[in-house]
Design an enzyme around this catalytic site. Structure first.
Site, PDB file in Angstrom:
ATOM      1  N   ASP A  24      63.314  35.938  33.567  1.00 33.84           N
ATOM      2  CA  ASP A  24      63.843  35.147  32.437  1.00 33.84           C
ATOM      3  C   ASP A  24      62.882  34.914  31.261  1.00 33.84           C
ATOM      4  O   ASP A  24      61.701  34.639  31.474  1.00 33.84           O
ATOM      5  CB  ASP A  24      64.200  33.719  32.884  1.00 33.84           C
ATOM      6  CG  ASP A  24      64.949  33.644  34.175  1.00 33.84           C
ATOM      7  OD1 ASP A  24      65.302  34.689  34.728  1.00 33.84           O
ATOM      8  OD2 ASP A  24      65.176  32.515  34.636  1.00 33.84           O
ATOM      9  N   SER A  81      61.590  28.625  35.478  1.00 31.41           N
ATOM     10  CA  SER A  81      62.001  28.679  34.066  1.00 31.41           C
ATOM     11  C   SER A  81      62.050  27.324  33.384  1.00 31.41           C
ATOM     12  O   SER A  81      62.176  26.282  34.029  1.00 31.41           O
ATOM     13  CB  SER A  81      63.375  29.345  33.963  1.00 31.41           C
ATOM     14  OG  SER A  81      63.215  30.722  34.181  1.00 31.41           O
ATOM     15  N   ARG A 149      67.023  22.947  38.328  1.00 33.40           N
ATOM     16  CA  ARG A 149      65.992  23.687  37.577  1.00 33.40           C
ATOM     17  C   ARG A 149      66.402  24.110  36.169  1.00 33.40           C
ATOM     18  O   ARG A 149      67.518  23.932  35.748  1.00 33.40           O
ATOM     19  CB  ARG A 149      65.586  24.924  38.384  1.00 33.40           C
ATOM     20  CG  ARG A 149      66.722  25.871  38.712  1.00 33.40           C
ATOM     21  CD  ARG A 149      66.164  27.082  39.457  1.00 33.40           C
ATOM     22  NE  ARG A 149      67.196  28.025  39.833  1.00 33.40           N
ATOM     23  CZ  ARG A 149      67.806  28.038  41.020  1.00 33.40           C
ATOM     24  NH1 ARG A 149      67.494  27.169  41.939  1.00 33.40           N
ATOM     25  NH2 ARG A 149      68.725  28.952  41.267  1.00 33.40           N
ATOM     26  N   GLU A 201      72.480  28.321  36.438  1.00 30.65           N
ATOM     27  CA  GLU A 201      71.063  28.441  36.089  1.00 30.65           C
ATOM     28  C   GLU A 201      70.899  28.518  34.573  1.00 30.65           C
ATOM     29  O   GLU A 201      71.854  28.830  33.843  1.00 30.65           O
ATOM     30  CB  GLU A 201      70.467  29.727  36.696  1.00 30.65           C
ATOM     31  CG  GLU A 201      70.559  29.796  38.217  1.00 30.65           C
ATOM     32  CD  GLU A 201      69.902  31.054  38.801  1.00 30.65           C
ATOM     33  OE1 GLU A 201      69.162  30.913  39.781  1.00 30.65           O
ATOM     34  OE2 GLU A 201      70.134  32.163  38.292  1.00 30.65           O
ATOM     35  N   TRP A 292      70.220  40.167  38.945  1.00 27.96           N
ATOM     36  CA  TRP A 292      69.647  39.855  40.264  1.00 27.96           C
ATOM     37  C   TRP A 292      70.206  40.741  41.366  1.00 27.96           C
ATOM     38  O   TRP A 292      69.615  40.878  42.429  1.00 27.96           O
ATOM     39  CB  TRP A 292      69.843  38.386  40.611  1.00 27.96           C
ATOM     40  CG  TRP A 292      68.845  37.489  39.946  1.00 27.96           C
ATOM     41  CD1 TRP A 292      69.116  36.467  39.073  1.00 27.96           C
ATOM     42  CD2 TRP A 292      67.411  37.511  40.097  1.00 27.96           C
ATOM     43  NE1 TRP A 292      67.943  35.862  38.674  1.00 27.96           N
ATOM     44  CE2 TRP A 292      66.889  36.483  39.281  1.00 27.96           C
ATOM     45  CE3 TRP A 292      66.525  38.295  40.828  1.00 27.96           C
ATOM     46  CZ2 TRP A 292      65.514  36.225  39.190  1.00 27.96           C
ATOM     47  CZ3 TRP A 292      65.160  38.047  40.735  1.00 27.96           C
ATOM     48  CH2 TRP A 292      64.669  37.016  39.918  1.00 27.96           C
TER      49      TRP A 292
HETATM   50  C1  FRU Z   1      67.169  32.731  36.803  1.00 29.06           C
HETATM   51  C2  FRU Z   1      66.220  32.072  37.767  1.00 29.06           C
HETATM   52  C3  FRU Z   1      66.003  30.631  37.380  1.00 29.06           C
HETATM   53  C4  FRU Z   1      64.657  30.330  37.974  1.00 29.06           C
HETATM   54  C5  FRU Z   1      63.933  31.632  37.778  1.00 29.06           C
HETATM   55  C6  FRU Z   1      62.940  31.951  38.851  1.00 29.06           C
HETATM   56  O1  FRU Z   1      67.024  34.113  36.726  1.00 29.06           O
HETATM   57  O2  FRU Z   1      66.707  32.204  39.087  1.00 29.06           O
HETATM   58  O3  FRU Z   1      67.035  29.771  37.820  1.00 29.06           O
HETATM   59  O4  FRU Z   1      64.032  29.268  37.357  1.00 29.06           O
HETATM   60  O5  FRU Z   1      64.908  32.639  37.711  1.00 29.06           O
HETATM   61  O6  FRU Z   1      62.175  33.071  38.493  1.00 29.06           O
END
Ligand code: FRU
Length: 485
Positions: A24, A81, A149, A201, A292
């Site tokens: 990210d 992130s 998060r 997210e 992902w």
């Molecule tokens: C999104 C995510 C976020 C997290 C980060 C971890 O791609 O899963 O939610 O903070 O990547 O690398």
């Protein structure tokens, strides 16, 4: 003697990390004539690992200077992130009355039986070059949420306080604060609305004028949703429009339907830059160009992960509804070298011109009149005997599409090959296509940014052919411009 390492698929005009793993974009902020781009970074190889914030800066959004790692894991956990802001009025007291940069991020601690996530801050007194973690961290914790998060923070002028939008399971929580240290929960949004195909997210929340009218603002909420095995699309991003009063987000009627930001597979966790000067006024966005579903498997060596082209987001009325429009930022035009301008009707004549071009990284700006009898049309990109990526339009489906089934290396994941499409309004008379082609990606902006498809491709470096196709007819009124990028 120096040796030049050839890195297949390393983007030419998209951001990628100097080495190792990236996901990210984080901490997007503009300060003292620099665009900062922090990013989820694992310096331990090309697989996702212990997350840091990598760092780069740019003055033109096209060329980036890599800087040392900004934030590294510590005893509280990895650095997940988050965002960054300019604390103009020193509400934190970190800067002795002057403006400075504050980063707001998630600590991810998996030392115990279950993961713990909490929000923390760090500040920089030297334009982001070095960072001090706040001694009072964490600033927000939760006993309720395991997935807790990706804080995105902005200054809300009307209520004169900071607002944070935070992903909490499958909703977002909206907090507010006078000083970025003490936070109060204001509201929660997301139950019973939008897509819940995965964990929520990387949210973002900002106001945009509708059709450029600054007296008519609407709020836009971006929410990325994680990949779940049940859904072949993998991770993707939805958006809502509505009203925000500094405490609660109230969706409008149009948000009752799920709306996607991008119809390709490879634009995830995208957010916008903070503190773009008012005289510029743009809302500039960038996303992570992967998914992902297969991010850990993409066939690159020594580095992994790239960003989309930075895009300007606008809200524009289409069929009585304010919809999110994306266009590459204007700065892209500065890296163009004109190659070809053509106007005509005979597909084979244009193809004679294209036949001798060997094109690796380029932009096509095209317009077509959809005359009777045409079934489908478009471009075959990065072609050879064995490979082609097709970006086109199907009249029957009223859909723009990318077919990457034969785009090059596709066998690293069962869901990579395939066709991705975005429906355009029916009975279209005229089609506009703007394509950005890099060494491992294609971005399609259809009808002036109304529908976007962002897809990774991994063609062989020698697949450099380009052609126009039109099924059903050889006559297709076209205007085509091609630029090398
Ligand atoms: C999104 C995510 C976020 C997290 C980060 C971890 O791609 O899963 O939610 O903070 O990547 O690398």
């Amino acid at each position: 003697m120096s040796t030049v390492k050839v890195e297949n698929h390393r983007p030419k005009f998209h951001f990628s990390p100097p080495a190792d793993w990236m996901n990210d974009p984080n901490g997007l902020v503009y300060f003292k004539e620099e665009y900062h781009l922090f990013y989820q970074y694992s310096p331990n190889g090309t697989d996702v690992g212990g997350m840091h914030w990598g760092h780069a800066v740019s003055r033109d959004l096209m060329t980036w200077e890599h800087l040392p790692i900004a934030l590294a894991p510590d005893e509280k956990g990895m650095i997940f992130s988050g965002s960054a802001v300019v604390d103009w009025n020193d509400t934190t007291g970190f800067f002795g009355g002057k403006p400075g940069l504050v980063a707001i991020f998630t600590y991810h601690d998996h030392s115990g039986l279950t993961q713990k996530q909490s929000q923390s801050i760090a500040y920089s007194k030297d334009c982001g070059r070095t960072w001090i973690k706040y001694e009072g961290n964490p600033v927000i914790t939760s006993d309720q949420y395991v997935d807790f998060r990706d804080p995105k923070v902005f200054w809300h002028e009307e209520t004169k306080r900071w607002v944070m939008v935070l992903a909490c399971g499958q909703t977002v929580c909206l907090y507010h604060s006078p000083n970025l240290k003490e936070w109060t929960l204001g509201s929660e949004f997301g139950e019973g609305i939008g897509s819940h195909d995965g964990v929520w997210e990387c949210p973002d929340l900002f106001a945009l004028p509708v059709d450029g009218d600054r007296t008519n603002l609407k709020w836009v909420l971006l929410v990325s949703i994680g990949a779940e095995p049940a859904f072949p699309e993998g991770s993707r991003t939805q958006y809502f429009t509505g009203h925000f009063d500094g405490r609660a987000f109230v969706p409008d009627e149009a948000s009752q339907t799920v709306r996607w930001l991008d119809y390709g597979r490879d634009n995830y966790a995208g957010v916008s830059w903070s503190d773009i000067p008012e005289e510029d006024g743009r809302r500039i966005y960038i996303g992570w160009m992967s998914n992902w579903k297969y991010a850990n498997k993409t066939p690159t060596e020594g580095w992994r992960g790239a960003m989309t082209i930075p895009r300007e987001l606008t809200l524009e009325s289409r069929n009585g509804e304010a919809v999110l429009i994306q266009r590459p930022v204007l700065e892209l035009e500065r890296i163009r070298t004109p190659l070809l301008v053509a106007e005509g009707e005979a597909v084979n004549e244009l193809n004679l011109l294209l036949k001798y071009q060997q094109l690796e990284t380029y932009e096509i700006v095209a317009e077509f009149v959809l005359a009777q009898g045409i079934d489908s049309l478009g471009f075959k990109l990065r072609t050879s005997e064995q490979e082609e990526t097709v970006a086109g339009y199907s009249v029957k489906d009223s859909a723009v599409f990318v077919d990457r089934s034969r785009s090059g290396v596709v066998d690293f994941h069962e869901h990579f090959a395939g066709i991705h499409q975005a429906i355009l309004p029916p009975d279209l008379q005229c089609l506009q296509l703007r394509l950005l082609v890099d060494r491992s990606s294609v971005e399609v902006f259809a009808n002036d940014g109304l529908a976007v498809i962002t897809d990774l491709i991994f063609p062989s470096p020698s697949s450099l052919g380009l052609s126009l196709f039109c099924n059903g007819k050889n006559e297709l009124p076209y205007k085509v411009k091609i630029y090398q990028l």
